[in-house]
Scaffold this motif. Structure first.
Motif, PDB file in Angstrom:
ATOM      1  N   ARG A  59       0.770  -1.270  -0.057  1.00 44.00           N
ATOM      2  CA  ARG A  59       0.019   0.084   0.035  1.00 44.00           C
ATOM      3  C   ARG A  59       1.082   1.088   0.067  1.00 44.00           C
ATOM      4  O   ARG A  59       1.995   1.307   0.418  1.00 44.00           O
ATOM      5  N   THR A  60       0.176   2.325  -0.589  1.00 47.68           N
ATOM      6  CA  THR A  60       0.978   3.649  -0.653  1.00 47.68           C
ATOM      7  C   THR A  60       0.202   4.443   0.614  1.00 47.68           C
ATOM      8  O   THR A  60      -0.980   4.524   0.672  1.00 47.68           O
ATOM      9  N   VAL A  61       0.921   4.906   1.269  1.00 50.77           N
ATOM     10  CA  VAL A  61       0.421   5.884   2.547  1.00 50.77           C
ATOM     11  C   VAL A  61       0.789   7.408   2.165  1.00 50.77           C
ATOM     12  O   VAL A  61       1.807   7.692   2.137  1.00 50.77           O
ATOM     13  N   TYR A  62      -0.226   8.105   2.140  1.00 52.72           N
ATOM     14  CA  TYR A  62      -0.067   9.570   1.982  1.00 52.72           C
ATOM     15  C   TYR A  62      -0.386  10.258   3.302  1.00 52.72           C
ATOM     16  O   TYR A  62      -1.180   9.701   4.164  1.00 52.72           O
ATOM     17  N   GLU A  63       0.614  11.224   3.900  1.00 58.16           N
ATOM     18  CA  GLU A  63       0.378  11.645   5.014  1.00 58.16           C
ATOM     19  C   GLU A  63       0.689  13.105   5.111  1.00 58.16           C
ATOM     20  O   GLU A  63       1.492  13.691   4.219  1.00 58.16           O
ATOM     21  N   GLN A  64      -0.181  13.932   5.703  1.00 60.91           N
ATOM     22  CA  GLN A  64      -0.456  15.370   5.789  1.00 60.91           C
ATOM     23  C   GLN A  64      -0.284  16.090   7.107  1.00 60.91           C
ATOM     24  O   GLN A  64      -0.983  15.417   7.755  1.00 60.91           O
ATOM     25  N   ARG A  65       0.552  16.738   7.404  1.00 58.92           N
ATOM     26  CA  ARG A  65       0.504  17.582   8.883  1.00 58.92           C
ATOM     27  C   ARG A  65       0.551  18.816   8.302  1.00 58.92           C
ATOM     28  O   ARG A  65       1.525  19.649   7.834  1.00 58.92           O
ATOM     29  N   ALA A  66      -0.342  19.803   9.082  1.00 56.48           N
ATOM     30  CA  ALA A  66      -0.533  20.966   9.294  1.00 56.48           C
ATOM     31  C   ALA A  66      -0.062  21.470  10.857  1.00 56.48           C
ATOM     32  O   ALA A  66      -0.478  21.233  11.745  1.00 56.48           O
ATOM     33  N   ILE A  67       1.078  22.179  10.709  1.00 58.03           N
ATOM     34  CA  ILE A  67       1.711  22.664  12.169  1.00 58.03           C
ATOM     35  C   ILE A  67       1.769  24.001  12.527  1.00 58.03           C
ATOM     36  O   ILE A  67       2.163  24.876  11.573  1.00 58.03           O
ATOM     37  N   PHE A  68       1.282  24.238  13.606  1.00 60.92           N
ATOM     38  CA  PHE A  68       1.296  25.737  14.034  1.00 60.92           C
ATOM     39  C   PHE A  68       1.945  25.880  15.406  1.00 60.92           C
ATOM     40  O   PHE A  68       1.482  25.179  16.096  1.00 60.92           O
ATOM     41  N   HIS A  69       2.846  26.796  15.470  1.00 63.62           N
ATOM     42  CA  HIS A  69       3.281  27.230  16.797  1.00 63.62           C
ATOM     43  C   HIS A  69       3.014  28.733  16.908  1.00 63.62           C
ATOM     44  O   HIS A  69       3.429  29.554  16.242  1.00 63.62           O
ATOM     45  N   PRO A  70       1.908  28.682  18.222  1.00 59.33           N
ATOM     46  CA  PRO A  70       1.298  30.240  18.320  1.00 59.33           C
ATOM     47  C   PRO A  70       2.269  31.051  18.843  1.00 59.33           C
ATOM     48  O   PRO A  70       3.354  30.502  19.704  1.00 59.33           O
ATOM     49  N   HIS A  71       2.085  32.354  18.635  1.00 62.70           N
ATOM     50  CA  HIS A  71       2.910  33.460  19.368  1.00 62.70           C
ATOM     51  C   HIS A  71       1.841  34.304  20.096  1.00 62.70           C
ATOM     52  O   HIS A  71       1.093  35.264  19.856  1.00 62.70           O
ATOM     53  N   GLY A  72       1.994  33.800  21.616  1.00 64.57           N
ATOM     54  CA  GLY A  72       1.309  34.671  22.455  1.00 64.57           C
ATOM     55  C   GLY A  72      -0.299  34.083  22.227  1.00 64.57           C
ATOM     56  O   GLY A  72      -0.523  33.297  21.751  1.00 64.57           O
ATOM     57  N   LEU A  73      -1.224  34.763  23.191  1.00 69.41           N
ATOM     58  CA  LEU A  73      -2.401  34.507  23.119  1.00 69.41           C
ATOM     59  C   LEU A  73      -3.168  34.464  21.877  1.00 69.41           C
ATOM     60  O   LEU A  73      -4.136  33.943  21.682  1.00 69.41           O
ATOM     61  N   LEU A  74      -2.998  35.564  21.301  1.00 70.58           N
ATOM     62  CA  LEU A  74      -3.629  35.679  19.878  1.00 70.58           C
ATOM     63  C   LEU A  74      -3.112  34.577  18.876  1.00 70.58           C
ATOM     64  O   LEU A  74      -4.258  34.095  18.282  1.00 70.58           O
ATOM     65  N   GLY A  75      -2.223  33.809  19.188  1.00 73.79           N
ATOM     66  CA  GLY A  75      -1.973  32.778  18.207  1.00 73.79           C
ATOM     67  C   GLY A  75      -2.760  31.575  18.882  1.00 73.79           C
ATOM     68  O   GLY A  75      -3.019  30.748  17.797  1.00 73.79           O
ATOM     69  N   HIS A  76      -3.049  31.366  20.101  1.00 77.65           N
ATOM     70  CA  HIS A  76      -3.790  30.457  20.402  1.00 77.65           C
ATOM     71  C   HIS A  76      -5.334  30.450  20.021  1.00 77.65           C
ATOM     72  O   HIS A  76      -6.059  29.578  19.885  1.00 77.65           O
ATOM     73  N   LEU A  77      -5.711  31.693  20.158  1.00 81.86           N
ATOM     74  CA  LEU A  77      -6.865  31.816  19.567  1.00 81.86           C
ATOM     75  C   LEU A  77      -7.229  31.872  18.211  1.00 81.86           C
ATOM     76  O   LEU A  77      -8.262  31.378  17.627  1.00 81.86           O
ATOM     77  N   TYR A  78      -6.352  32.135  17.349  1.00 83.93           N
ATOM     78  CA  TYR A  78      -6.386  32.002  15.948  1.00 83.93           C
ATOM     79  C   TYR A  78      -6.414  30.584  15.649  1.00 83.93           C
ATOM     80  O   TYR A  78      -7.373  30.088  14.867  1.00 83.93           O
ATOM     81  N   TRP A  79      -5.788  29.695  16.341  1.00 81.74           N
ATOM     82  CA  TRP A  79      -5.722  28.111  15.759  1.00 81.74           C
ATOM     83  C   TRP A  79      -7.136  27.692  16.326  1.00 81.74           C
ATOM     84  O   TRP A  79      -7.741  27.072  15.635  1.00 81.74           O
ATOM     85  N   ARG A  80      -7.756  28.128  17.396  1.00 80.49           N
ATOM     86  CA  ARG A  80      -8.830  27.534  18.078  1.00 80.49           C
ATOM     87  C   ARG A  80     -10.062  28.085  16.911  1.00 80.49           C
ATOM     88  O   ARG A  80     -10.997  27.157  16.866  1.00 80.49           O
ATOM     89  N   ALA A  81      -9.993  29.358  16.657  1.00 80.50           N
ATOM     90  CA  ALA A  81     -10.936  29.930  15.938  1.00 80.50           C
ATOM     91  C   ALA A  81     -11.122  29.174  14.321  1.00 80.50           C
ATOM     92  O   ALA A  81     -12.311  29.057  13.804  1.00 80.50           O
ATOM     93  N   LEU A  82      -9.823  28.880  13.923  1.00 85.21           N
ATOM     94  CA  LEU A  82     -10.032  28.206  12.514  1.00 85.21           C
ATOM     95  C   LEU A  82      -9.940  26.792  12.688  1.00 85.21           C
ATOM     96  O   LEU A  82     -10.099  26.156  11.555  1.00 85.21           O
TER      97      LEU A  82
END
Length: 484
Positions: free
Chosen positions: A439-462
């Motif tokens: 089998r062929t396995v495709y893997e995809q990762r979206a990675i985000f390192h937040p900067h301050g509170l706004l970064g955490h809120l940004y990820w959670r909102a999206l």
């Protein structure tokens, strides 16, 4: 060079001390309860690994056979009534085994305190220190306060509180003075004592050049991390119990870990002497200050290869870097959206689609959503989707793809893109393909390192939109590869 035994090799300090000792030519034996936890560390094959519990006198005595210098880096961080008695029993067992084995020196990393009424955490560390100093094997006890480095429980609590809370209501302990020390200096002292001649049996205070309050450290961290100045309001009503649960609520640090740390903060932890420098000399440039120590701890977050630093279990790294054996909440917050899909399409066909992604070829999921995201980026001064691609089929490191840039490419296997859109943090998109059996396995990762509170809120909102955008990509890419 000495034969050294390191207990706690899967812990924060032990996991960083072992490669330091190896680099200076010492023979290292690691005493652990679970050897499997060491198998992914790059230095494991260069050490001797023995299985033993410090509460088991027979196994501990066997582990210490032929050892000259023994590092005792075991300490229970949990609460409850039994941790102090467990620490006491383990220290006594280890001391007796070291005497029987003819060990030349025990080196123990303890906690710095002001001698006043101690927290249970610091009191237990002081008791363990006395056990070693009273045994027949000469013991060197290094007493440290807050250790600054990625993975240190004290530093992670400082990091998470400062990152997440621009305005903080804190207990009175926020004004207690302490003398933080960089993990690199701690390791230098520990490593240095393996080579010091003669019999020395005493405690040494170790700390960096700065004496700060916890509030000072929060503000200093914010400056080093490029965050706005934090507003800190001290109130007298928060008990250690409430404070630890508050820390557990607003940060990933578990309340069971936060409580002993918070309780210890009520004590002033400032060095009363610097006698250690007579045995392990200070560097020519002096000890590492708080600001530089924080900068070093954050360095890998700022560098482009952070995505692999957090995912690779075999990266050697520097003493300030995260390690695979660090707890999940260490190393700063990192959000990951991971998708995998197994298929019967040849891997070469899937890779061809991956390498051709973006530009006129699109992103294989909700094109309207990608256009909206590009337009929003343009509005806030970003590059948007206007850059497209240099070549519609081939990529090389440094190429731009819309609002991404190629950071790493391993032909036929991996494509990692770094976001250049305006974000409250750092982001990557990683696409890979591999074979698993037939089998062929495709893997995809979206990675985000937040900067301050706004970064955490940004990820959670999206987060709800990620399920739509990233969720559709794997199947669409496989379908495209199958029809090509």
């Amino acid at each position: 060079m000495a034969v050294c035994l390191v207990t706690g090799a899967t812990g924060y300090i032990g996991g960083r001390l072992v490669p330091e000792l190896l680099a200076y030519g010492h023979h290292v034996r690691c005493m652990v309860r679970s050897p499997a936890r060491l198998r992914d560390l790059p230095w494991a094959g260069r050490t001797e690994i023995v299985t033993a519990d410090a509460l088991d006198p027979v196994a501990t005595r066997s582990a210490l056979d032929g050892v000259e210098v023994a590092y005792y880096l075991i300490h229970t961080m949990g609460g409850g009534d039994g941790f102090a008695s467990s620490d006491r029993a383990a220290a006594r067992t280890f001391a007796a085994a070291a005497e029987a084995a003819g060990v030349r020196r025990i080196i123990y990393l303890g906690g710095l305190s002001d001698g006043a009424e101690l927290s249970p955490h610091l009191s237990s560390r002081a008791e363990v220190a006395r056990i070693f100093l009273d045994c027949r094997v000469p013991a060197v006890v290094l007493r440290a306060a807050v250790i600054i480095g990625s993975g240190s429980a004290s530093f992670e609590m400082l990091r998470q509180l400062t990152e997440r809370l621009p305005v903080m209501t804190t207990p009175r302990w926020v004004h207690s003075r302490t003398q933080p020390i960089a993990v690199r200096d701690v390791l230098r002292y520990l490593r240095g004592w393996a080579s010091v001649p003669g019999e020395v049996n005493r405690t040494f205070d170790i700390g960096g050049p700065d004496v700060l309050t916890y509030a000072d450290m929060m503000r200093g961290y914010a400056t080093a991390a490029g965050l706005p100045r934090r507003l800190i309001i001290a109130v007298p009503l928060l008990s250690p119990w409430l404070s630890s649960h508050w820390v557990g609520l607003v940060t990933p640090v578990p309340a069971s870990i936060a409580r002993p740390l918070v309780e210890s903060l009520r004590n002033e932890t400032v060095c009363r002497e610097h006698d250690v420098s007579a045995y392990v000399h200070d560097p020519k440039d002096g000890l590492i200050g708080f600001t530089l120590a924080v900068t070093l701890a954050l360095q890998k977050i700022k560098e482009a290869d952070v995505a692999t630093r957090w995912s690779s279990a075999s990266s050697p790294g520097a003493p300030s870097d995260p390690l695979p054996t660090d707890p999940d909440w260490a190393g700063g917050s990192l959000y990951i959206d991971r998708r995998t899909l197994a298929c019967d399409v040849p891997p070469e066909a899937v890779w061809k689609v991956i390498e051709g992604i973006g530009g006129d070829n699109g992103w294989y999921s909700l094109p309207a959503a990608w256009k909206v995201r590009g337009a929003l980026d343009r509005i806030v001064g970003g590059v948007g989707l206007r850059r497209g691609r240099r070549d519609p089929q081939r990529l090389r490191i440094g190429d731009s793809i819309d609002f991404w840039r190629v950071e790493e490419i391993e032909p036929g296997r991996l494509l990692r893109l770094r976001a250049e859109m305006r974000l409250p943090g750092l982001a990557w998109l990683e696409l890979s393909v591999r074979c698993e059996g037939d089998r062929t396995v495709y893997e995809q990762r979206a990675i985000f390192h937040p900067h301050g509170l706004l970064g955490h809120l940004y990820w959670r909102a999206l987060a709800p939109f990620h399920g739509l955008i990233f969720g559709k990509m794997p199947r669409a890419i496989v379908v495209s590869a199958r029809s090509a």
